[in-house]
Design an enzyme around this catalytic site. Sequence first.
Site, PDB file in Angstrom:
ATOM      1  N   HIS A 483       0.819  -1.213   0.000  1.00 31.11           N
ATOM      2  CA  HIS A 483       0.000   0.000   0.000  1.00 31.11           C
ATOM      3  C   HIS A 483       0.856   1.268   0.000  1.00 31.11           C
ATOM      4  O   HIS A 483       0.349   2.369  -0.247  1.00 31.11           O
ATOM      5  CB  HIS A 483      -0.928   0.000   1.217  1.00 31.11           C
ATOM      6  CG  HIS A 483      -2.278   0.577   0.941  1.00 31.11           C
ATOM      7  ND1 HIS A 483      -2.463   1.719   0.178  1.00 31.11           N
ATOM      8  CD2 HIS A 483      -3.529   0.175   1.296  1.00 31.11           C
ATOM      9  CE1 HIS A 483      -3.754   1.997   0.101  1.00 31.11           C
ATOM     10  NE2 HIS A 483      -4.430   1.065   0.763  1.00 31.11           N
ATOM     11  N   ASP A 487      -2.479   2.189  -4.350  1.00 36.18           N
ATOM     12  CA  ASP A 487      -3.704   2.130  -3.564  1.00 36.18           C
ATOM     13  C   ASP A 487      -4.571   0.951  -3.991  1.00 36.18           C
ATOM     14  O   ASP A 487      -4.279   0.250  -4.963  1.00 36.18           O
ATOM     15  CB  ASP A 487      -4.485   3.441  -3.703  1.00 36.18           C
ATOM     16  CG  ASP A 487      -3.722   4.631  -3.140  1.00 36.18           C
ATOM     17  OD1 ASP A 487      -3.006   4.438  -2.132  1.00 36.18           O
ATOM     18  OD2 ASP A 487      -3.825   5.734  -3.715  1.00 36.18           O
TER      19      ASP A 487
END
Length: 511
Positions: A483, A487
Site C-alpha cells: 500500500h 492504492d
Amino acid sequence: MARKMALPKIGVNMTEAVIAKWLVKPGDKVNEGDPIIEAETDKSTQEIYATESGIVAKLLADEGQTVECYSDIMVLVDEGEEYQEETAEPQKEQAAAPQAGVRRMQLPKIGVNMTEAVIAKWLVKPGDKVNEGDPIIEAETDKSTQEIYATESGIVAKLLADEGQTVECYSDIMVLVDEGVEYKEEDLPEKAEEPKAQEAASPAAPAPAPIASAAPAVVPAGARVRISPLAKKIAKENGIDFRLVPPETPGGRIVKKDVLRFLESGGAAAANAAGAAVPAAEYEDVPMPNIRKVIAKSMHASLSEMAQLTHSFSFDATQIMAYRKLVKENAEKLGLANITFNDIILYAVSRVLPKHKDLNAHFLGDKMRYFTDVNLGMAVDTPRGLLVPTIFGANKLSLNEIALKAKELAKQAQEGTISPDLLSGASFTVSNLGTFGVEHFTPVINPPQTGILGVNNIQTRLKMVDGEAVPYQAMGISLTYDHRALDGAPASRFAQELCRTLENFMALLAK
C-alpha cells in the site's frame, strides 16, 4: 596493500577467455561485484566481475589477449596507497603451492551475488580421485542448496573445512595432489597449537574455582563448540558431555587440561546429580538450514517493513479448463509442452501486468523502479524450502515457451542445480497453492516487489442465468500489494482485468 586479481573461472568447462574489452582503467575505484571486463569464452561473451574491492593500479592483460583462468589480470591497491611495481602480491587464492604437485582448491563463486556458502555435505574424502567438473560438496548459499564442482583434477589429500562451516568465496577448502605425490602436513601453514600446560602454576595466579557446587551451564544445542580432539576423547571416555566443560578462557577452545580440571573438581558428579534431579524430556534439536534462515528473515522483513493488503477475487474457469483439455489431448501431435493451469496463469499475468506498471515495479523507499519487461517470479516448493526462480522477459514468450521455461526452472530449483542469479531480479511473483486444495491464502510479498498473486483451487459455484441457478467452475486468486506503492483501486483494477482475461482466454491467444 597492492595485490593481484586473477581471472575467475565462470562455469565448469571454462579454461580461458579472450579479454574483448576492459570496462575499467588505472585510477578507477572498483567494488566487489562490479563489471571489469567483457570476456569471450568458447560459449559466449559475458561480463566478468571484480572478486574484491580496491583502486585499479595496473592492467596486466591487453584487449584481444587470451588469458587462462586464475591468471593475474590486474593490480589493485588500497585507497591512498602509491603503487610500486615490486610490491604487488598475488591474490591469496593464487599463492603458489610450497611443494610441486600440491595445490589448494578454493570455493568458487557461483553467481554474481554469492559471497559465502555453508558446506552442508562433503561428497569426497581424502584419497579420492576427482576430475575437473566432479561434484565435491553440497553447499547452502543464501539462495539455494546446490552441488559445487571441482575446478581442477587431482587426488584429495586433505579437507580444509568442516561440514556445517560457513566458507567465504575463494577461501581454501581442500588440498589436491598429483597422483603419486606424497602429501606432507607441513606443506600447509600449521594451525595454532593447543596451549601447553605450564610446568608449575604461577604463585600469583589464583586457583581455579571449584565447579562442583552447581551444574555447569550447557552450551545451547546445535551451537558449535571449539574443542581439541584429545579433550573430546577424554570427555567421552569419562562419560561426560564436553559441552558442560568451561574453557579456561571464556569463549576459548576446550583443551585437555580443561577437561581434567573439570573431572578433578567434581564437575561430572554435579552434572550427573543435576541430571538425576529432573527427568530429561526426549527431543531432537536439528540445526536450521541456511536457506530456511534466509526465508525466515525475508518473510519477517516483508511483513514488518511493508504495508501489505490482500484482495480476493474469483473468475469463471470454464474456458481455461476447456482449453487445457484440448491442448492436453493434442500436445504430442502438435509438439507442445504439457501446459498446466499454472502456465496459463503465468501467461495471462505476463500480458496484463505491463498495463499496470505500479505492480510491475520495485519500491525503493524514495523512488519507484518501473520495469519495461515482465520478469516473472514463480514460487517453487523444493526439498530445501521455498525458492522463487525468475522467468525473465515473460511478456515476450509464447504460452508454450513459458510452460517449457517454468518446468526447466522448477526442475533446477528442486534438484538444487539452479544458478543463484536466476533466483533474483523478479518484478512480480505468482504463488500457486491451488494444487494443495487451498481455498484462500494471503501470499507474502518478496521485497522490493510491490505485489504477489496467490492462485487458489477450483470450486463448483452457482450463478444465475435467465433466472436459474447454473453451476460453474470458479478459480480464486488473492492479490497482495504494498500500500506504500499503490492504492486499493489500481490494485483491484489489475485483478479485475486479469479475471476477465482468464475468463476469455481464447481471445487473449488471438492477439
